[in-house]
Motif scaffolding. Sequence first.
Motif, PDB file in Angstrom:
ATOM      1  N   MET A   1       1.157  -1.205   0.167  1.00 54.36           N
ATOM      2  CA  MET A   1       0.256  -0.086  -0.139  1.00 54.36           C
ATOM      3  C   MET A   1       0.680   1.799   0.053  1.00 54.36           C
ATOM      4  N   THR A   2       0.757   2.316  -0.588  1.00 54.92           N
ATOM      5  CA  THR A   2       1.933   3.306  -1.307  1.00 54.92           C
ATOM      6  C   THR A   2       0.548   4.426  -0.217  1.00 54.92           C
ATOM      7  N   SER A   3       1.765   4.708   0.634  1.00 56.10           N
ATOM      8  CA  SER A   3       1.425   5.748   1.829  1.00 56.10           C
ATOM      9  C   SER A   3       0.657   7.112   1.947  1.00 56.10           C
ATOM     10  N   LEU A   4       0.805   7.454   2.337  1.00 56.28           N
ATOM     11  CA  LEU A   4      -0.841   8.660   2.226  1.00 56.28           C
ATOM     12  C   LEU A   4       0.335  10.391   1.288  1.00 56.28           C
ATOM     13  N   PHE A   5       1.182  10.459   1.372  1.00 58.36           N
ATOM     14  CA  PHE A   5       2.387  11.177   1.425  1.00 58.36           C
ATOM     15  C   PHE A   5       3.063  11.004   0.350  1.00 58.36           C
ATOM     16  N   GLU A   6       3.307   9.804  -0.114  1.00 58.09           N
ATOM     17  CA  GLU A   6       3.454   9.355  -1.521  1.00 58.09           C
ATOM     18  C   GLU A   6       2.949   9.739  -2.044  1.00 58.09           C
ATOM     19  N   ARG A   7       1.382   8.682  -2.069  1.00 62.00           N
ATOM     20  CA  ARG A   7       0.590   9.109  -3.165  1.00 62.00           C
ATOM     21  C   ARG A   7       0.781  10.997  -3.575  1.00 62.00           C
ATOM     22  N   ALA A   8       0.637  11.583  -2.366  1.00 62.81           N
ATOM     23  CA  ALA A   8       0.204  13.138  -2.792  1.00 62.81           C
ATOM     24  C   ALA A   8       1.675  13.860  -2.667  1.00 62.81           C
ATOM     25  N   VAL A   9       2.735  13.521  -2.895  1.00 60.44           N
ATOM     26  CA  VAL A   9       3.739  13.789  -3.759  1.00 60.44           C
ATOM     27  C   VAL A   9       4.130  13.199  -5.020  1.00 60.44           C
ATOM     28  N   GLY A  10       3.621  12.208  -5.057  1.00 60.38           N
ATOM     29  CA  GLY A  10       4.029  11.494  -6.782  1.00 60.38           C
ATOM     30  C   GLY A  10       5.384  11.565  -7.184  1.00 60.38           C
ATOM     31  N   SER A  11       5.815  11.452  -8.124  1.00 62.61           N
ATOM     32  CA  SER A  11       6.860  11.919  -8.917  1.00 62.61           C
ATOM     33  C   SER A  11       8.574  12.428  -7.873  1.00 62.61           C
ATOM     34  N   ASP A  12       7.650  13.507  -7.517  1.00 64.29           N
ATOM     35  CA  ASP A  12       9.064  14.146  -6.492  1.00 64.29           C
ATOM     36  C   ASP A  12       9.152  13.385  -5.150  1.00 64.29           C
ATOM     37  N   TRP A  13       8.485  12.410  -5.127  1.00 65.02           N
ATOM     38  CA  TRP A  13       9.191  11.872  -3.403  1.00 65.02           C
ATOM     39  C   TRP A  13      10.406  11.443  -3.207  1.00 65.02           C
ATOM     40  N   GLU A  72       5.293  17.282  21.575  1.00 66.29           N
ATOM     41  CA  GLU A  72       5.044  16.192  20.577  1.00 66.29           C
ATOM     42  C   GLU A  72       4.310  15.766  19.941  1.00 66.29           C
ATOM     43  N   ILE A  73       4.063  15.266  18.270  1.00 65.79           N
ATOM     44  CA  ILE A  73       4.062  14.575  17.444  1.00 65.79           C
ATOM     45  C   ILE A  73       3.594  13.375  16.756  1.00 65.79           C
ATOM     46  N   LYS A  74       2.259  13.195  17.688  1.00 64.72           N
ATOM     47  CA  LYS A  74       2.094  11.100  16.993  1.00 64.72           C
ATOM     48  C   LYS A  74       1.266  10.926  15.932  1.00 64.72           C
ATOM     49  N   SER A  75       2.049  10.350  15.033  1.00 63.60           N
ATOM     50  CA  SER A  75       1.338  10.243  13.986  1.00 63.60           C
ATOM     51  C   SER A  75       1.470   8.879  13.545  1.00 63.60           C
ATOM     52  N   GLU A  76       0.291   8.550  13.548  1.00 66.14           N
ATOM     53  CA  GLU A  76      -0.437   7.174  13.146  1.00 66.14           C
ATOM     54  C   GLU A  76      -0.787   6.645  11.684  1.00 66.14           C
ATOM     55  N   ALA A  77      -0.805   6.226  11.147  1.00 67.22           N
ATOM     56  CA  ALA A  77      -1.505   5.972   9.549  1.00 67.22           C
ATOM     57  C   ALA A  77      -2.486   4.802  10.004  1.00 67.22           C
ATOM     58  N   PHE A  78      -3.920   4.742   8.984  1.00 71.78           N
ATOM     59  CA  PHE A  78      -4.544   3.874   9.399  1.00 71.78           C
ATOM     60  C   PHE A  78      -5.330   3.586   7.638  1.00 71.78           C
ATOM     61  N   ILE A  79      -6.283   3.027   7.562  1.00 70.24           N
ATOM     62  CA  ILE A  79      -7.083   2.505   6.755  1.00 70.24           C
ATOM     63  C   ILE A  79      -8.094   3.036   6.501  1.00 70.24           C
ATOM     64  N   ASP A  80      -8.949   3.882   6.028  1.00 68.77           N
ATOM     65  CA  ASP A  80     -10.447   4.246   6.003  1.00 68.77           C
ATOM     66  C   ASP A  80     -11.768   3.429   5.339  1.00 68.77           C
ATOM     67  N   THR A  81     -12.772   3.773   5.692  1.00 70.44           N
ATOM     68  CA  THR A  81     -13.195   2.359   5.503  1.00 70.44           C
ATOM     69  C   THR A  81     -13.103   2.867   3.827  1.00 70.44           C
ATOM     70  N   ASP A  82     -14.084   3.090   3.216  1.00 71.84           N
ATOM     71  CA  ASP A  82     -13.460   3.813   2.139  1.00 71.84           C
ATOM     72  C   ASP A  82     -12.371   2.916   1.124  1.00 71.84           C
ATOM     73  N   ASN A  84      -8.658   3.624   1.927  1.00 72.70           N
ATOM     74  CA  ASN A  84      -7.949   4.497   1.175  1.00 72.70           C
ATOM     75  C   ASN A  84      -6.863   5.145   2.377  1.00 72.70           C
ATOM     76  N   GLU A  85      -5.418   5.422   1.699  1.00 73.42           N
ATOM     77  CA  GLU A  85      -5.121   6.246   3.242  1.00 73.42           C
ATOM     78  C   GLU A  85      -4.936   7.519   3.492  1.00 73.42           C
ATOM     79  N   ALA A  86      -4.632   6.779   5.027  1.00 71.80           N
ATOM     80  CA  ALA A  86      -5.200   8.314   6.115  1.00 71.80           C
ATOM     81  C   ALA A  86      -4.352   8.175   6.805  1.00 71.80           C
ATOM     82  N   LEU A  87      -3.781   9.263   7.938  1.00 73.85           N
ATOM     83  CA  LEU A  87      -3.077   9.576   8.727  1.00 73.85           C
ATOM     84  C   LEU A  87      -3.637  10.263   9.619  1.00 73.85           C
TER      85      LEU A  87
END
Length: 221
Positions: A1-13, A72-82, A84-87
């Motif tokens: 599964m492609t990460s959320l940010f990687e999908r959004a940044v695209g080829s510039d990742w 502090e910043i806590k980052s947690e990835a998950f898959i939504d009910t549709d 799709n990638e989410a964070l």
Amino acid sequence: MTSLFERAVGSDWTELHPQIRERYGLSADDSVAIGTGRMSQLTHNVLALPVLWLGTTQNVLFPESGTDIPFEIKSEAFIDTDGNEALRLQRRFETDPPRRFDDTMRWNPERECITEFLGRDGRLVADIHLSVADGGLVIEIGEQWIRFGDRFISVPTPLAANAILQDWYDEYAGRFRVAASITNPLAGHVFGYQGVFDNEWRDEPPTDEPVRHSSLPSGRQ
């Protein structure tokens, strides 16, 4: 599964610094990313204090300011009910009293960008757009709405926020740096911060996400 940010940044990742790619490339199978550090500056505009105080009720913005503030910043990835990638991001600032700034980002396939649900209940909603600058990540806010159930009411331009966040890796210091600024056409500067932090990975149980099941704004940009 492609990460959320990687999908959004695209080829510039691939142009991002490797440390940035590692931290922001987390997927639903990864551990939770925990950033801990200090804010060298927390700033606000006194004209925006009513809005900032209101933001404390939803864990969005807050009226405190200062220097050298632990956070502090806590980052947690998950898959939504549709599917799709989410964070989910939870920020805690050790002001007096301590404050929270939470948001949930979800991939919006119809608008082909990330849609962000701000605060504890996700009442404020915005498109965000990612780009790369000098190996760092740049996040800019786009169209904005107020959510009422599954309805999205557009925020008029004079009341909308202009926000930009920059996140990069400082090779010399061996740490991550972050800078954010929120402005408004009427008030000017509203809120901002600058800081530095380290990142670690922890195995933690999933967080119950209140906007996990909500709909997304539709329509092409």
